[in-house]
Structure formats: C-alpha cells, structure tokens
Scaffold this motif. Structure first.
Motif, mmCIF file in Angstrom:
data_model
loop_
_atom_site.group_PDB
_atom_site.id
_atom_site.type_symbol
_atom_site.label_atom_id
_atom_site.label_comp_id
_atom_site.label_asym_id
_atom_site.label_seq_id
_atom_site.Cartn_x
_atom_site.Cartn_y
_atom_site.Cartn_z
ATOM 1 N N GLY A 70 0.815 -1.220 0.000
ATOM 2 C CA GLY A 70 0.000 0.000 0.000
ATOM 3 C C GLY A 70 0.844 1.264 0.000
ATOM 4 N N VAL A 71 1.914 1.261 0.757
ATOM 5 C CA VAL A 71 2.808 2.430 0.786
ATOM 6 C C VAL A 71 3.455 2.630 -0.585
ATOM 7 N N TYR A 72 3.882 1.544 -1.210
ATOM 8 C CA TYR A 72 4.479 1.637 -2.549
ATOM 9 C C TYR A 72 3.462 2.186 -3.547
ATOM 10 N N ALA A 73 2.244 1.672 -3.517
ATOM 11 C CA ALA A 73 1.191 2.143 -4.424
ATOM 12 C C ALA A 73 0.868 3.614 -4.158
ATOM 13 N N ALA A 74 0.820 3.999 -2.885
ATOM 14 C CA ALA A 74 0.538 5.397 -2.536
ATOM 15 C C ALA A 74 1.659 6.313 -3.037
ATOM 16 N N TYR A 75 2.903 5.866 -2.899
ATOM 17 C CA TYR A 75 4.030 6.639 -3.420
ATOM 18 C C TYR A 75 3.880 6.840 -4.930
ATOM 19 N N LEU A 76 3.575 5.762 -5.637
ATOM 20 C CA LEU A 76 3.432 5.854 -7.091
ATOM 21 C C LEU A 76 2.337 6.855 -7.469
ATOM 22 N N GLU A 77 1.226 6.804 -6.768
ATOM 23 C CA GLU A 77 0.128 7.739 -7.056
ATOM 24 C C GLU A 77 0.538 9.169 -6.758
ATOM 25 N N LYS A 78 1.124 9.387 -5.585
ATOM 26 C CA LYS A 78 1.513 10.742 -5.161
ATOM 27 C C LYS A 78 2.554 11.333 -6.122
ATOM 28 N N ALA A 79 3.506 10.512 -6.540
ATOM 29 C CA ALA A 79 4.571 10.967 -7.432
ATOM 30 C C ALA A 79 4.133 10.960 -8.901
ATOM 31 N N LYS A 80 2.913 10.472 -9.143
ATOM 32 C CA LYS A 80 2.412 10.312 -10.521
ATOM 33 C C LYS A 80 3.421 9.516 -11.351
ATOM 34 N N ALA A 81 3.920 8.447 -10.726
ATOM 35 C CA ALA A 81 4.941 7.598 -11.348
ATOM 36 C C ALA A 81 4.337 6.243 -11.710
ATOM 37 N N LYS A 82 4.955 5.606 -12.640
ATOM 38 C CA LYS A 82 4.595 4.247 -13.027
ATOM 39 C C LYS A 82 5.503 3.283 -12.267
ATOM 40 N N PRO A 83 5.021 2.082 -11.979
ATOM 41 C CA PRO A 83 5.914 1.099 -11.351
ATOM 42 C C PRO A 83 6.994 0.667 -12.341
ATOM 43 N N THR A 84 8.229 0.718 -11.898
ATOM 44 C CA THR A 84 9.367 0.303 -12.726
ATOM 45 C C THR A 84 10.298 -0.560 -11.877
ATOM 46 N N LEU A 85 11.204 -1.253 -12.540
ATOM 47 C CA LEU A 85 12.178 -2.043 -11.798
ATOM 48 C C LEU A 85 13.068 -1.143 -10.940
ATOM 49 N N VAL A 86 13.360 0.055 -11.431
ATOM 50 C CA VAL A 86 14.230 0.968 -10.668
ATOM 51 C C VAL A 86 13.546 1.434 -9.394
ATOM 52 N N ASN A 87 12.285 1.939 -9.493
ATOM 53 C CA ASN A 87 11.657 2.403 -8.256
ATOM 54 C C ASN A 87 11.221 1.225 -7.374
ATOM 55 N N GLY A 88 10.959 0.055 -7.970
ATOM 56 C CA GLY A 88 10.675 -1.135 -7.173
ATOM 57 C C GLY A 88 11.898 -1.578 -6.385
ATOM 58 N N LEU A 89 13.060 -1.533 -7.031
ATOM 59 C CA LEU A 89 14.319 -1.865 -6.368
ATOM 60 C C LEU A 89 14.598 -0.889 -5.225
ATOM 61 N N ALA A 90 14.455 0.395 -5.514
ATOM 62 C CA ALA A 90 14.703 1.419 -4.491
ATOM 63 C C ALA A 90 13.727 1.256 -3.317
ATOM 64 N N TYR A 91 12.447 1.051 -3.639
ATOM 65 C CA TYR A 91 11.466 0.873 -2.577
ATOM 66 C C TYR A 91 11.768 -0.387 -1.766
ATOM 67 N N GLY A 92 12.134 -1.460 -2.448
ATOM 68 C CA GLY A 92 12.477 -2.691 -1.748
ATOM 69 C C GLY A 92 13.646 -2.502 -0.789
ATOM 70 N N ALA A 93 14.679 -1.810 -1.252
ATOM 71 C CA ALA A 93 15.852 -1.575 -0.397
ATOM 72 C C ALA A 93 15.487 -0.711 0.809
ATOM 73 N N LEU A 94 14.731 0.361 0.564
ATOM 74 C CA LEU A 94 14.327 1.231 1.678
ATOM 75 C C LEU A 94 13.405 0.511 2.656
#
Length: 145
Positions: A70-94
């Motif tokens: 849910g936090v990842y999805a909320a970030y994507l919505e707030k940032a108006k970003a699409k899910p990508t391997l780069v932001n998925g990797l960054a989110y996973g690490a954080l």
C-alpha cells in the motif's frame, strides 16, 4: 490505485519474498522465514499454542505485506509515477532497511527472542525486501494494462 491491485501485489510479492527467505534459510541452515519467526515470537509471549502462533505469524506477515504494498502504491500515485524495476528496487531496499529496524526493535523488546543470527538475518531481510519491491513493481505494471 485499486485495493484489489494492492492486495494482488501483496500476495505475489510477499509470497516471493518469503520463498526467497526460505531458500536462504535452507542454504544457510538457519530460520529466516519472517512468518515463522513472528510465530515463534508470538508463541513465546502469548497463550497461543505453537500451531496457533504460527498461523498468527503467517497472517501477520501477509498483513504487514499489505501495508508495504500500500505504501508503494501510494508513493506511485503521489509521485504520478509508473511502477518500474528501478523504483521497485529502491522501494524494496528502503523498506528492507525499515524492516530491519523494526525487527531489531522487536528482538530487543522481546523478553525471550528466538536465537536468530541477527547480522545475517538483517542482510537477507533487505535482500528479501528487494525481491518484494521488484515483484510489486512487476505485478502493478502488469495490472495497469
């Protein structure tokens, strides 16, 4: 983002993360499966028997996964970003670092924690969360089509 998408991302991502932790457990000869450890923690401080505590551990593990997805999805919505391997990797690490902090506080606060090699556990936990983040990105990307 739809709740159904978050729940689907959680189910797939938490399962893959847990399979990763289970594989590391088998390779290392230790228990790093988050749900099993949570069940053991509960078994040691609640009136639940071992089976009940393990069930509660699995429910708790997947419930926390809903929060992380849910936090990842909320970030994507707030940032108006699409899910990508780069932001998925960054989110996973954080989220892995956050998870390690939470688990560390839990082990320190628990009156009778199980004997887990914490240094190794935290390392695999961050990697497991990277698996989670990458999986969530792939699932959410597929669901937006």
């Amino acid at each position: 983002m739809k709740i159904k998408d978050v729940l689907t991302a959680n189910l797939v991502s938490t399962t893959l993360m847990t399979l990763f932790s289970e594989a590391v457990s088998k390779a290392d000869g230790n228990t790093y499966n988050e749900a099993k450890i949570l069940g053991e923690l509960l078994n040691r401080i609640t009136p639940l028997n071992k089976r009940q505590a393990q069930i509660a551990g699995w429910i708790g593990h997947y419930s926390v996964g809903v929060g992380f997805a849910g936090v990842y999805a909320a970030y994507l919505e707030k940032a108006k970003a699409k899910p990508t391997l780069v932001n998925g990797l960054a989110y996973g690490a954080l989220s892995g670092l956050a998870g390690a902090f939470i688990w560390h506080a839990t082990f320190k606060a628990h009156p009778n924690p199980p004997g887990v090699n914490l240094k190794t556990y935290y390392k695999q936990l961050v990697l497991a969360h990277i698996v989670f983040g990458l999986s969530a990105a792939v699932v959410l990307k597929k669901l937006e089509k």
